[in-house]
Design an enzyme around this catalytic site. Structure first.
Site, mmCIF file in Angstrom:
data_model
loop_
_atom_site.group_PDB
_atom_site.id
_atom_site.type_symbol
_atom_site.label_atom_id
_atom_site.label_comp_id
_atom_site.label_asym_id
_atom_site.label_seq_id
_atom_site.Cartn_x
_atom_site.Cartn_y
_atom_site.Cartn_z
ATOM 1 N N GLY A 106 -37.529 7.282 19.010
ATOM 2 C CA GLY A 106 -38.072 7.488 17.824
ATOM 3 C C GLY A 106 -38.498 6.133 17.201
ATOM 4 O O GLY A 106 -38.767 6.069 16.146
ATOM 5 N N HIS A 482 -36.033 14.495 13.948
ATOM 6 C CA HIS A 482 -35.652 13.370 13.480
ATOM 7 C C HIS A 482 -33.891 13.801 13.409
ATOM 8 O O HIS A 482 -32.537 12.711 13.484
ATOM 9 C CB HIS A 482 -36.180 12.582 13.154
ATOM 10 C CG HIS A 482 -35.362 11.029 12.852
ATOM 11 N ND1 HIS A 482 -35.445 10.564 12.131
ATOM 12 C CD2 HIS A 482 -35.668 9.651 14.056
ATOM 13 C CE1 HIS A 482 -34.770 9.525 11.755
ATOM 14 N NE2 HIS A 482 -35.294 9.385 13.168
HETATM 15 P P1 ADP Z 1 -39.374 9.130 22.756
HETATM 16 O O1 ADP Z 1 -39.416 8.178 22.686
HETATM 17 O O2 ADP Z 1 -40.104 8.640 21.166
HETATM 18 O O3 ADP Z 1 -39.744 10.670 22.422
HETATM 19 P P2 ADP Z 1 -42.126 9.707 23.686
HETATM 20 O O4 ADP Z 1 -42.556 8.991 25.202
HETATM 21 O O5 ADP Z 1 -40.951 11.188 24.912
HETATM 22 O O6 ADP Z 1 -41.043 9.438 23.288
HETATM 23 O O7 ADP Z 1 -42.821 10.674 23.560
HETATM 24 C C1 ADP Z 1 -43.185 11.630 22.944
HETATM 25 C C2 ADP Z 1 -43.785 13.191 22.485
HETATM 26 O O8 ADP Z 1 -45.061 12.745 23.319
HETATM 27 C C3 ADP Z 1 -43.219 13.129 23.692
HETATM 28 O O9 ADP Z 1 -42.102 14.195 23.541
HETATM 29 C C4 ADP Z 1 -44.008 14.682 24.525
HETATM 30 O O10 ADP Z 1 -44.672 15.503 24.039
HETATM 31 C C5 ADP Z 1 -45.265 13.603 23.968
HETATM 32 N N1 ADP Z 1 -46.306 13.341 25.808
HETATM 33 C C6 ADP Z 1 -45.722 11.642 25.925
HETATM 34 N N2 ADP Z 1 -46.721 12.022 26.740
HETATM 35 C C7 ADP Z 1 -47.406 12.745 27.301
HETATM 36 C C8 ADP Z 1 -48.094 12.825 28.302
HETATM 37 N N3 ADP Z 1 -48.009 12.422 29.417
HETATM 38 N N4 ADP Z 1 -48.290 14.262 28.098
HETATM 39 C C9 ADP Z 1 -47.842 15.366 27.568
HETATM 40 N N5 ADP Z 1 -47.680 14.825 26.653
HETATM 41 C C10 ADP Z 1 -46.723 13.327 26.388
#
Ligand code: ADP
Ligand code: MG
Ligand code: MG
Length: 900
Positions: A106, A482
């Site tokens: 986050g 978180h």
């Molecule tokens: P963090 O590193 O904060 O976990 P992420 O890049 O994993 O951030 O993105 C946060 C959330 O966004 C993911 O947990 C997912 O639920 C959503 N997300 C990210 N990329 C995609 C995608 N390609 N399709 C659908 N949801 C996505």
């Protein structure tokens, strides 16, 4: 910079792999790996951390040709997906996701639904047949993009509560209120369509810019913003706490969107392949139907459990994924097994179900608390997933600290006033005073208060306060929220999802089941069970010996380590504690504390006050039986194990009172004038007490002190030996710099010891050795070893004298040195292996050149520091000695050193 800056993944193939974390970041590397494994991952590409570094160095420029490389990768994705970015009929949408080498949950940004514009919206509505979903996706895009790209990345710092995101959230709330509904889901397509118009106006009004309506602008705006988020405030603060170098940079992942918010057949969730709180081998996770992205973590709705074993107090009445979508759950559970087998460690995964099809969006090694780390390591070994050596390396030695952490006293708990229950997100006990903001937590903890941070939910902005707090309590959020995630990483006591809390943070009050509490009120948390109590409860020491997994792991550690582990203890209680934790002897028993007790400080002061030997001897006679009693207790506690006792070390003025009233009191007690006392204090005053009349210098000027101490030691030894206790005293002379000093003290010690032994008619083997804590002693170790039967490196003083930093005054400048990176670490905490370490190594070599089997140990603070323990192993010490609670840590660290 490498020519390859963009790595494609998708369709069962990938250009990158899990090994490429440095270049692709953890997220990108693992997306590539999952893709290779044939796990369904939406196609995409990763822009390397190299590009981030370049971008930061050049103040926001991209290397030549990057755009073309991105376009090529983008075309490849379009081909696989059968749709096109920006295409009005068949639009492809992207998420733009950050991802550093090490996960920083986050801390950086991710933007979803990139590519939605007035041109593509109708196409997506036609394609999905779901207008509500499209406008929901669009309002999310506006919220995220305006916040991350148009505000944060643009360097705008709005006033508290006036950020664009909050303002938009406020608009959304207004709409829900007007409609009389509670949940986002209850807004229909028409509402959302109206809402996006309101949003766009607001964005224009607040940020003075139109929301971009061109897919390419959106994409590059998002990419730059994610790169910039590496240097965002939160990310920087987190890096400081976690000691992550600022020049690593983040990668950017551009990935095809899949939608968990397409209706009842769609969902999004997070899961752990084993329970991260207990380590138990069960699939654990939470999800939400018809939701997107961070909804699960953000605590907007109560997440549902993915299966029965994951159900908690807050989710037990809701159906699990296993019940709702059994086939998909089954597929997810199979993926879990596959991932664990492949990575051979517990994974933390994100998944999304789009209209009945499962996609994996992330996998990484899951954070776990100490308790869980130990259990997983041992069980994975037993399952044959990892080797015994790997199991030993799986647990960070410091994590064992959590198993030794105090718990709330169960007796006090049973009587205490139970306020509420929540989810047990971080084990152990937490007792402290309530504060409602992270800043307050930090400020008040600095004043030395025990703080419990109470919030509705935490966000990455709160980490500094979470760090400072004893424990964290939140009203919302599940086990993957978180707060839970961060607390787990730190092994901190934490309760989340405590729904009974009704918090008014601005007024700094809350009510819990009818009871009102405010800032400064005491509460106590049982983080292992998830119970909140009113008031300040007591603690009970933990008993790791009851933990079978811990015992197993430690048995492996003890089998493999080469270093002995002793403890620093100067009373029977500490000695016993340390023994329970596995200490194999006492490496440093300081005797000065034995002069401070109320029953003896008077005699000690008398000894200091008199000016003649006869008077001193008289006073020492009073001290003798008291010291003897102390040693008897310690010898009994350490039956069978060696005990190293150091003769008096600190300068004498430390035993005299400094303030007027105590001086008067002392004068009355001793029947002398205050002036006499003041005069004595004056005469003992030294310009540089650390380099003054202390250590063996005292024993040399007043041999009767050394004699009395040795007499007490050997008499105690004789007495317990007669009771059948096996006793191995080792007399240690401090602050020796020359052979002659040690010779002098050795003679006093041996003469006294022999006399006592003869009188008692007992034969006890005792050793006389020295501390090596003056650089000269290390240099002259070959000579010193002619007289010393053992060496113990006193690395506190050795560090002080090698650096020339007064330990008592270093607080004034060391923090600046660390902040300015003049020193990589506090040398009083982590041994300076390059400098001070040379003296240690030389001392050992030269000492052993004289006396082949010279026993060598360490007794400074460093004995319990894992990195320093590794050093001690390498230079061939026989043992390290550390405080009782560090003993298990040192045992594991020593085993890891041997395994490595
Ligand atoms: P963090 O590193 O904060 O976990 P992420 O890049 O994993 O951030 O993105 C946060 C959330 O966004 C993911 O947990 C997912 O639920 C959503 N997300 C990210 N990329 C995609 C995608 N390609 N399709 C659908 N949801 C996505
Ligand atoms: Mg993620
Ligand atoms: Mg010392």
């Amino acid at each position: 910079m490498a020519a390859k800056q963009v790595y494609f993944f998708g369709g069962g193939k990938a250009e990158g792999s899990a090994k490429m974390k440095e270049l692709l970041g953890g997220k990108g590397a693992n997306l590539a790996e999952m893709s290779r494994l044939g796990i369904p991952v939406p196609a995409g590409f990763t822009i390397t951390t190299d590009v981030c570094t370049y971008f930061m160095k050049t103040g926001g420029k991209y290397p030549n040709g990057l755009k073309e490389k991105v376009n090529t990768a983008l075309k490849k994705v379009e081909k696989i997906m059968g749709s096109r970015f920006g295409d009005p009929q068949n639009p492809l949408l992207f998420s733009v996701r950050s991802g550093a080498r090490i996960s920083m949950p986050g801390m950086m940004e991710t933007i979803l639904n990139i590519g939605l514009t007035s041109a593509t919206i109708p196409g997506l509505i036609a394609k999905s047949g779901n207008e509500r979903f499209v406008y929901d996706a669009y309002r999310r895009l506006i919220m995220m993009y305006s916040d991350v790209v148009m505000e944060k990345a643009a360097g705008i710092e709005p006033k508290e509560g006036k950020g664009i995101r909050q303002q938009l959230e406020h608009e959304m709330q207004k709409m829900k209120d007007a409609k009389g509904v509670k949940f986002d889901m209850e807004l229909d397509a028409k509402d959302l369509k109206r809402l996006v118009d309101v949003f766009k106006k607001k964005v224009k009004q607040v940020l003075k810019k139109d929301f971009p309506n061109n897919p390419d602008d959106q994409l590059w705006g998002a990419i730059s913003a994610v790169f910039r988020s590496w240097n965002g405030k939160r990310a920087k603060a987190y890096r400081r706490i976690e000691n992550i170098p600022g020049d690593w940079g983040t990668a950017v992942n551009v990935q095809t969107m899949v939608f968990g918010n397409m209706g009842e057949n769609s969902a999004t969730g997070v899961a752990f392949t084993r329970d991260p709180a207990t380590g138990e081998n069960k699939f654990y996770g939470e999800f939400l139907v018809d939701a997107q992205g961070e909804d699960v973590v953000a605590g907007i709705r109560t997440p549902q459990a993915i299966n029965k074993v994951s159900k908690s107090v807050t989710s037990k009445h809701l159906p699990s994924l296993e019940e709702l979508m059994p086939k998909l759950y089954d597929q997810l559970a199979k993926t879990r097994t596959k991932l664990e087998k492949h990575y051979r460690d517990m994974q933390d995964v994100e998944f999304t179900i789009q209209d009945g099809k499962l996609y994996m969006l992330q996998t990484r090694v899951g954070k776990r608390n100490g308790l869980a780390a130990v259990r997983m390591a041992v069980e994975m070994r037993k399952e044959g997933l990892i080797s015994e050596k790997e199991a030993l390396l799986r647990v960070k030695p410091e994590q064992l600290d959590e198993l030794l952490h105090p718990m709330l006293d169960p007796k006090a708990e049973s009587k205490a006033d139970k306020l509420a229950g929540g989810l047990p997100a971080g084990p152990g006990g937490g007792v402290g005073q309530i504060v409602f903001t992270a800043d307050d937590a930090e400020a008040q903890a600095k004043q030395g208060k025990d703080i419990i941070l109470v919030r509705d939910e935490t966000s990455p902005e709160d980490v500094h306060g979470m760090r400072a707090a004893q424990a964290i309590l939140t009203a919302k959020g599940g086990m993957t929220s978180h707060a839970a995630l961060v607390a787990r990483g730190w092994g901190k006591c934490c309760i989340v999802g405590c729904g009974a809390l009704n918090i008014n943070a601005s007024k700094k009050v809350m009510s819990v089941n009818g009871k009102k509490l405010g800032e400064g009120d005491w509460i106590s948390l049982n983080g292992t069970k998830g119970i909140v109590y009113d008031g300040k409860l007591g603690f009970l020491p933990a008993d790791p010996e009851k933990n079978v997994h811990y015992k197993k792991l430690m048995s492996w550690a003890d089998k493999r380590r080469k270093l002995g582990i002793r403890t620093n203890a100067d009373n029977p209680h500490d000695a016993q504690t340390a023994r329970k934790f596995g200490a194999e002897g006492i490496g440093l028993c300081r005797t000065e504390h034995m002069f401070f007790g109320p029953d003896r400080i008077t005699a000690m002061r008398q000894m200091i006050l008199v000016d003649d030997e006869a008077g001193r001897k008289k006073a020492l006679k009073k001290l003798l039986p008291l010291q003897r009693k102390d040693f008897i207790g310690i010898f009994k506690a350490m039956n069978g194990l060696p005990v190293t006792i150091r003769t008096l070390d600190p300068p004498l003025h430390e035993f005299l009172p400094n303030d007027e009233t105590s001086q008067k009191e002392m004068a009355e007690q001793m029947g002398v004038t205050v002036e006499a006392i003041k005069e004595k204090v004056q005469s003992l005053h030294e310009a540089n007490p650390m380099l003054g009349h202390r250590g063996c210098r005292l024993g040399i000027t007043y041999p009767e002190i050394t004699a009395m101490q040795v007499q007490a030691i050997i008499e105690a030894a004789c007495r317990v030996a007669k009771q059948g206790v096996k006793v191995h005293p080792e007399i240690m002379i401090p602050l020796v710099g020359t052979k002659a000093e040690l010779e002098n003290q050795r003679k006093v010690a041996v003469d006294t010891a022999e006399m006592v032994l003869q009188k008692n008619g007992v034969r006890i083997k005792y050793l006389v050795g020295t501390m090596i804590e003056i650089p000269r002693a290390a240099l002259m170790a070959d000579e010193v070893a002619q007289v010393a039967e053992f060496f113990s490196f006193g690395t506190n003083d050795l560090t002080q004298m090698t650096f020339g930093y007064s330990r008592d005054d270093a607080g004034k400048f060391l923090p600046h040195y660390l902040a300015k990176k003049i020193l990589p670490a506090d040398p009083f905490q982590t041994l300076d292996q390059e400098g001070v370490g040379q003296l240690v190594e030389m001392g050992i070599q030269r000492g052993r050149a004289t006396r082949k089997d010279l026993k060598v140990g360490i007794c400074g603070e460093h004995g319990g520091d894992p990195k320093s323990v590794e050093f001690c192993h390498r230079v061939g010490m026989n043992y390290v000695s550390c405080s009782p609670f560090r003993v298990p840590i040192a045992r594991l660290a020593a085993a890891q050193a041997a395994v490595r």
